[in-house]
Design a protein around this motif. Structure first.
Motif, PDB file in Angstrom:
ATOM      1  N   UNK A  52       0.642  -1.170  -0.142  1.00  0.00           N
ATOM      2  CA  UNK A  52       0.114   0.105   0.035  1.00  0.00           C
ATOM      3  C   UNK A  52       0.802   1.324   0.084  1.00  0.00           C
ATOM      4  N   UNK A  53       2.095   1.186   0.903  1.00  0.00           N
ATOM      5  CA  UNK A  53       2.965   2.762   1.156  1.00  0.00           C
ATOM      6  C   UNK A  53       3.112   2.933  -0.903  1.00  0.00           C
ATOM      7  N   UNK A  54       3.836   1.333  -1.714  1.00  0.00           N
ATOM      8  CA  UNK A  54       4.796   1.657  -2.365  1.00  0.00           C
ATOM      9  C   UNK A  54       3.796   2.181  -3.956  1.00  0.00           C
ATOM     10  N   UNK A  55       2.301   1.557  -3.412  1.00  0.00           N
ATOM     11  CA  UNK A  55       1.550   2.070  -4.576  1.00  0.00           C
ATOM     12  C   UNK A  55       1.328   4.051  -4.175  1.00  0.00           C
ATOM     13  N   UNK A  56       1.837   4.332  -2.727  1.00  0.00           N
ATOM     14  CA  UNK A  56       1.374   5.481  -2.831  1.00  0.00           C
ATOM     15  C   UNK A  56       2.547   6.640  -3.881  1.00  0.00           C
ATOM     16  N   UNK A  57       3.857   5.923  -3.398  1.00  0.00           N
ATOM     17  CA  UNK A  57       5.105   5.672  -3.782  1.00  0.00           C
ATOM     18  C   UNK A  57       5.099   6.209  -5.580  1.00  0.00           C
ATOM     19  N   UNK A  58       4.632   4.648  -5.976  1.00  0.00           N
ATOM     20  CA  UNK A  58       4.544   4.589  -7.580  1.00  0.00           C
ATOM     21  C   UNK A  58       3.584   5.563  -7.787  1.00  0.00           C
ATOM     22  N   UNK A  59       2.583   6.721  -7.958  1.00  0.00           N
ATOM     23  CA  UNK A  59       1.386   7.278  -7.865  1.00  0.00           C
ATOM     24  C   UNK A  59       2.433   8.340  -8.236  1.00  0.00           C
ATOM     25  N   UNK A  60       3.511   8.561  -7.013  1.00  0.00           N
ATOM     26  CA  UNK A  60       3.620  10.180  -6.416  1.00  0.00           C
ATOM     27  C   UNK A  60       4.862  10.554  -7.686  1.00  0.00           C
ATOM     28  N   UNK A  61       5.666   8.896  -8.116  1.00  0.00           N
ATOM     29  CA  UNK A  61       7.199   9.084  -9.221  1.00  0.00           C
ATOM     30  C   UNK A  61       6.135   9.190 -10.129  1.00  0.00           C
ATOM     31  N   UNK A  62       5.337   8.425 -10.867  1.00  0.00           N
ATOM     32  CA  UNK A  62       4.693   8.596 -12.048  1.00  0.00           C
ATOM     33  C   UNK A  62       4.101   9.790 -12.278  1.00  0.00           C
ATOM     34  N   UNK A  63       3.371  10.883 -11.538  1.00  0.00           N
ATOM     35  CA  UNK A  63       3.082  11.912 -12.130  1.00  0.00           C
ATOM     36  C   UNK A  63       4.363  13.344 -11.808  1.00  0.00           C
ATOM     37  N   UNK A  64       5.797  12.895 -11.291  1.00  0.00           N
ATOM     38  CA  UNK A  64       6.286  13.769 -11.328  1.00  0.00           C
ATOM     39  C   UNK A  64       7.147  13.188 -12.907  1.00  0.00           C
ATOM     40  N   UNK A  65       6.939  12.052 -12.594  1.00  0.00           N
ATOM     41  CA  UNK A  65       8.527  11.757 -13.780  1.00  0.00           C
ATOM     42  C   UNK A  65       7.502  12.469 -14.964  1.00  0.00           C
ATOM     43  N   UNK A  66       6.644  12.657 -15.496  1.00  0.00           N
ATOM     44  CA  UNK A  66       5.672  12.721 -16.291  1.00  0.00           C
ATOM     45  C   UNK A  66       5.964  13.780 -16.417  1.00  0.00           C
ATOM     46  N   UNK A  67       5.617  15.087 -14.928  1.00  0.00           N
ATOM     47  CA  UNK A  67       5.887  15.940 -15.408  1.00  0.00           C
ATOM     48  C   UNK A  67       7.526  16.471 -15.599  1.00  0.00           C
ATOM     49  N   UNK A  68       8.568  16.120 -15.734  1.00  0.00           N
ATOM     50  CA  UNK A  68      10.193  16.847 -15.589  1.00  0.00           C
ATOM     51  C   UNK A  68      10.381  15.806 -16.864  1.00  0.00           C
ATOM     52  N   UNK A  69       9.833  14.801 -17.454  1.00  0.00           N
ATOM     53  CA  UNK A  69       9.986  14.264 -18.746  1.00  0.00           C
ATOM     54  C   UNK A  69      11.541  13.466 -18.673  1.00  0.00           C
ATOM     55  N   UNK A  70      12.150  13.400 -17.502  1.00  0.00           N
ATOM     56  CA  UNK A  70      13.693  12.820 -17.548  1.00  0.00           C
ATOM     57  C   UNK A  70      13.362  11.358 -16.421  1.00  0.00           C
ATOM     58  N   UNK A  71      14.050  10.629 -17.181  1.00  0.00           N
ATOM     59  CA  UNK A  71      14.661   9.367 -16.671  1.00  0.00           C
ATOM     60  C   UNK A  71      14.740   8.865 -15.449  1.00  0.00           C
ATOM     61  N   UNK A  72      14.469   8.801 -14.550  1.00  0.00           N
ATOM     62  CA  UNK A  72      14.879   8.787 -12.930  1.00  0.00           C
ATOM     63  C   UNK A  72      15.808   6.890 -12.194  1.00  0.00           C
ATOM     64  N   UNK A  73      17.256   7.385 -12.038  1.00  0.00           N
ATOM     65  CA  UNK A  73      16.920   5.865 -11.213  1.00  0.00           C
ATOM     66  C   UNK A  73      16.198   5.586  -9.840  1.00  0.00           C
ATOM     67  N   UNK A  74      15.691   5.681  -9.395  1.00  0.00           N
ATOM     68  CA  UNK A  74      15.852   4.716  -7.633  1.00  0.00           C
ATOM     69  C   UNK A  74      17.070   3.256  -6.938  1.00  0.00           C
TER      70      UNK A  74
END
Length: 74
Positions: A12-34
């Motif tokens: 459940x925690x990671x689902x929230x993290x993924x939702x946040x990450x997806x939004x941010x990565x779509x905004x900035x348009x740059x690949x992110x390494x976690x």
């Protein structure tokens, strides 16, 4: 090793993290390494970002240096 309840809570925690990450990565348009995630965590992020659509995820590296690379397809 995690109990079933701990896995459910972590998912459940990671689902929230993924939702946040997806939004941010779509905004900035740059690949992110976690880094610093175990295989369970990476799998949950992979699945959730795949469900969001418009994201590409891949694991890179080996062993304890394995990391998750996420990029927007938009």
């Amino acid at each position: 090793s995690r109990t079933a309840k701990q896995k459910e809570e972590r998912e459940a925690q990671l689902s929230g993290v993924a939702e946040f990450l997806g939004g941010r990565i779509a905004e900035i348009g740059v690949p992110v390494v976690i880094m610093g995630m175990d295989s369970f965590d990476r799998r949950i992020i992979h699945q959730n970002l795949g469900d969001q659509g418009g994201m590409q995820t891949e694991s890179e590296g080996f062993g304890t240096f394995r990391r998750l690379k996420v990029r927007s397809l938009k």
